[in-house]
Design a protein around this motif. Sequence first.
Motif, PDB file in Angstrom:
ATOM      1  N   ASP A  44      33.505  12.256  56.109  1.00 39.17           N
ATOM      2  CA  ASP A  44      32.923  13.199  55.142  1.00 39.17           C
ATOM      3  C   ASP A  44      32.359  12.422  53.954  1.00 39.17           C
ATOM      4  OD1 ASP A  44      32.394  15.561  53.770  1.00 39.17           O
ATOM      5  OD2 ASP A  44      34.437  15.787  53.020  1.00 39.17           O
ATOM      6  N   LYS A  71      32.015  13.026  50.247  1.00 43.13           N
ATOM      7  CA  LYS A  71      32.425  14.015  49.235  1.00 43.13           C
ATOM      8  C   LYS A  71      31.598  13.949  47.953  1.00 43.13           C
ATOM      9  CE  LYS A  71      37.142  14.988  50.556  1.00 43.13           C
ATOM     10  NZ  LYS A  71      37.488  13.925  51.514  1.00 43.13           N
ATOM     11  N   TYR A  87      44.009  19.739  59.276  1.00 47.44           N
ATOM     12  CA  TYR A  87      42.826  18.963  58.909  1.00 47.44           C
ATOM     13  C   TYR A  87      43.394  17.913  57.975  1.00 47.44           C
ATOM     14  CZ  TYR A  87      39.122  17.533  55.755  1.00 47.44           C
ATOM     15  OH  TYR A  87      38.272  16.785  54.989  1.00 47.44           O
ATOM     16  N   GLU A 116      45.056  14.310  51.837  1.00 49.06           N
ATOM     17  CA  GLU A 116      45.405  15.730  51.755  1.00 49.06           C
ATOM     18  C   GLU A 116      45.378  16.368  53.141  1.00 49.06           C
ATOM     19  OE1 GLU A 116      42.711  18.443  49.924  1.00 49.06           O
ATOM     20  OE2 GLU A 116      40.945  17.416  50.645  1.00 49.06           O
ATOM     21  N   ASN A 162      44.839  20.260  55.118  1.00 48.30           N
ATOM     22  CA  ASN A 162      44.471  21.679  55.036  1.00 48.30           C
ATOM     23  C   ASN A 162      44.777  22.342  56.370  1.00 48.30           C
ATOM     24  OD1 ASN A 162      43.069  22.043  52.353  1.00 48.30           O
ATOM     25  ND2 ASN A 162      41.948  20.311  53.166  1.00 48.30           N
ATOM     26  N   ARG A 210      42.942  24.493  58.047  1.00 48.37           N
ATOM     27  CA  ARG A 210      41.724  25.094  58.645  1.00 48.37           C
ATOM     28  C   ARG A 210      40.759  23.963  58.978  1.00 48.37           C
ATOM     29  NH1 ARG A 210      38.943  22.262  55.145  1.00 48.37           N
ATOM     30  NH2 ARG A 210      39.342  22.694  52.990  1.00 48.37           N
ATOM     31  N   GLY A 215      37.587  21.490  58.816  1.00 48.10           N
ATOM     32  CA  GLY A 215      36.828  20.950  57.692  1.00 48.10           C
ATOM     33  C   GLY A 215      35.397  21.458  57.713  1.00 48.10           C
ATOM     34  N   ASP A 216      34.817  21.578  56.535  1.00 48.81           N
ATOM     35  CA  ASP A 216      33.404  21.898  56.380  1.00 48.81           C
ATOM     36  C   ASP A 216      32.816  20.784  55.520  1.00 48.81           C
ATOM     37  OD1 ASP A 216      30.919  22.884  55.747  1.00 48.81           O
ATOM     38  OD2 ASP A 216      31.613  24.885  55.217  1.00 48.81           O
ATOM     39  N   PRO A 217      31.997  19.904  56.022  1.00 49.15           N
ATOM     40  CA  PRO A 217      31.156  19.990  57.218  1.00 49.15           C
ATOM     41  C   PRO A 217      31.745  19.394  58.506  1.00 49.15           C
ATOM     42  CG  PRO A 217      30.456  18.115  55.884  1.00 49.15           C
ATOM     43  CD  PRO A 217      31.595  18.760  55.151  1.00 49.15           C
ATOM     44  N   GLU A 218      32.975  18.905  58.503  1.00 50.42           N
ATOM     45  CA  GLU A 218      33.425  18.094  59.638  1.00 50.42           C
ATOM     46  C   GLU A 218      33.441  18.838  60.974  1.00 50.42           C
ATOM     47  OE1 GLU A 218      34.873  18.228  56.607  1.00 50.42           O
ATOM     48  OE2 GLU A 218      35.964  16.383  56.156  1.00 50.42           O
TER      49      GLU A 218
HETATM   50  N1  GLY Z   1      35.070  18.478  53.700  1.00 49.27           N
HETATM   51  C1  GLY Z   1      36.351  18.586  53.132  1.00 49.27           C
HETATM   52  C2  GLY Z   1      37.142  19.742  53.577  1.00 49.27           C
HETATM   53  O1  GLY Z   1      36.748  20.522  54.430  1.00 49.27           O
HETATM   54  O2  GLY Z   1      38.241  19.902  53.069  1.00 49.27           O
END
Ligand code: GLY
Length: 470
Positions: A232, A234, A297, A311, A313, A315, A317-320
């Motif tokens: 990514d 950032k 994620y 970190e 998450n 859900r 990733g966006d854009p991953e």
């Molecule tokens: N591209 C970082 C995220 O989805 O957390």
Amino acid sequence: MVERVGILVVAYGSRASAVIDALSRSDNYDTHFYVADRQHNPFNLRYAEEHVVIPDLDVAKIRDFVDANKDRIDFGICCPEGPIIAGVRDVVERDTGVAMICPTKRYAIEASKASQRLLLAECCPEANPRFKVFHRDDYGYRSEAELKDAIWKFLDELGSEVAVKPDKPTAGKGVGVWGDHFTNREQLFEHFKSIFESGSDVIIEEKMEGEESSFQAFCDGRNLVPVPDTRDYKRAFDYDMGQNTGGMGSYKDTKDWLPFMDRHDREDEERIVQKIFNALRGDGDGSNDGLRGMPFYVAFMHTREGAKILEINSRPGDPEIQNVLPVLKSDPVELCFSMIEGNLSPSKLECDAKATVVTYAVPMDYGGYRESYSGDRKVDLSGVYRLKEKYGDDLRVYPGSMELRADGNTYALGSRTVCTVGIGDSIEDARAISLDGIRHIDGALWNRWDIGAPHYIARSVERMKDLRRG
Ligand code: GLY
């Protein structure tokens, strides 16, 4: 015979358009979409059998939408973290009986960065930086001098090279890093105080130097099946200048790891994430379907000391995820059913060995490019769609923060407007297609030009070698 399937998609940004696109390509199912959207996203509208705009993605409103259509919906997918943290899976499943693909509220791991660090300290301390949580309840009543004293003491132990983070989801913002956001302790303290004053506890942790990868894995609660790594971007501007954003673009190589990594780095990532999964899944029969969807994620930093976690998450990733879904070889609807039924396996998640590059076009007032922008926000995608005649399915276009209005035109809103995904036999080929797509979008938008650029990748490879030699 092709079977009908009704799918709820809780949508936010281009990621949801990529999910709908992938599912609509199923060979085995006739897909019908029910979209709970933040706005009139032109892509989602085109595919939706029913479409509702819920600007705040309020869980009760999503539940009502599902309830009204539940006889026609087989399962739902939630892409953004907000509704997951607010318990969308728990509420929709309880009140409508429609199975949701996302973790339950209990496993919305991004809700607290402090809890993440404490979990990692238990199950894989090797992937954790040194850190300390400053609770407002402990320090709120003390004087500024006492608070500074406690922070300085920790910095004396750690060195001043730290990151200062709020204990809440930040969407890439709110994190202060030594050298970028402050260069002396007084400035660091100001950043710390602003977080305390916003009502959040604060985490101070060692700054990690290295190269980043994004690791994502689908899960049915019993089996964890990773997808290929992505990188990514950032920062807002080329050469990683400018402020943190939600992600300006990302690339994926033809194999499961990135050019600056090797097979062992990828295996380390898998081993670490498996440990986190085991810790959360608990004992018993080894299954915990609260962890369904993409509960991990994981943003990794590959450092001199090995892979560390920035970190996690719960859900995609966006854009991953836009790097991965367009090259999925397996049937995407089968993949969803296997997550619900608990029989997920690597054979359900095969990807073409292709490289992909995602580039986002964003509005003038995004990411600090301009202080403000008062001009026209009209965005015309017809040029980039015409380009599909040249590239076919090797070019994908996913509208995100943009909306179709009553005048029949589409307009950029405040966040990342639209991404183009290039697919090729090499990162360079994929990048050329993605950027050609960007050039054919008509509107007052801007983008990074170095996503997946050879010079950027060469620098990552060199830096990683230096660190390892170090
Ligand atoms: N591209 C970082 C995220 O989805 O957390």
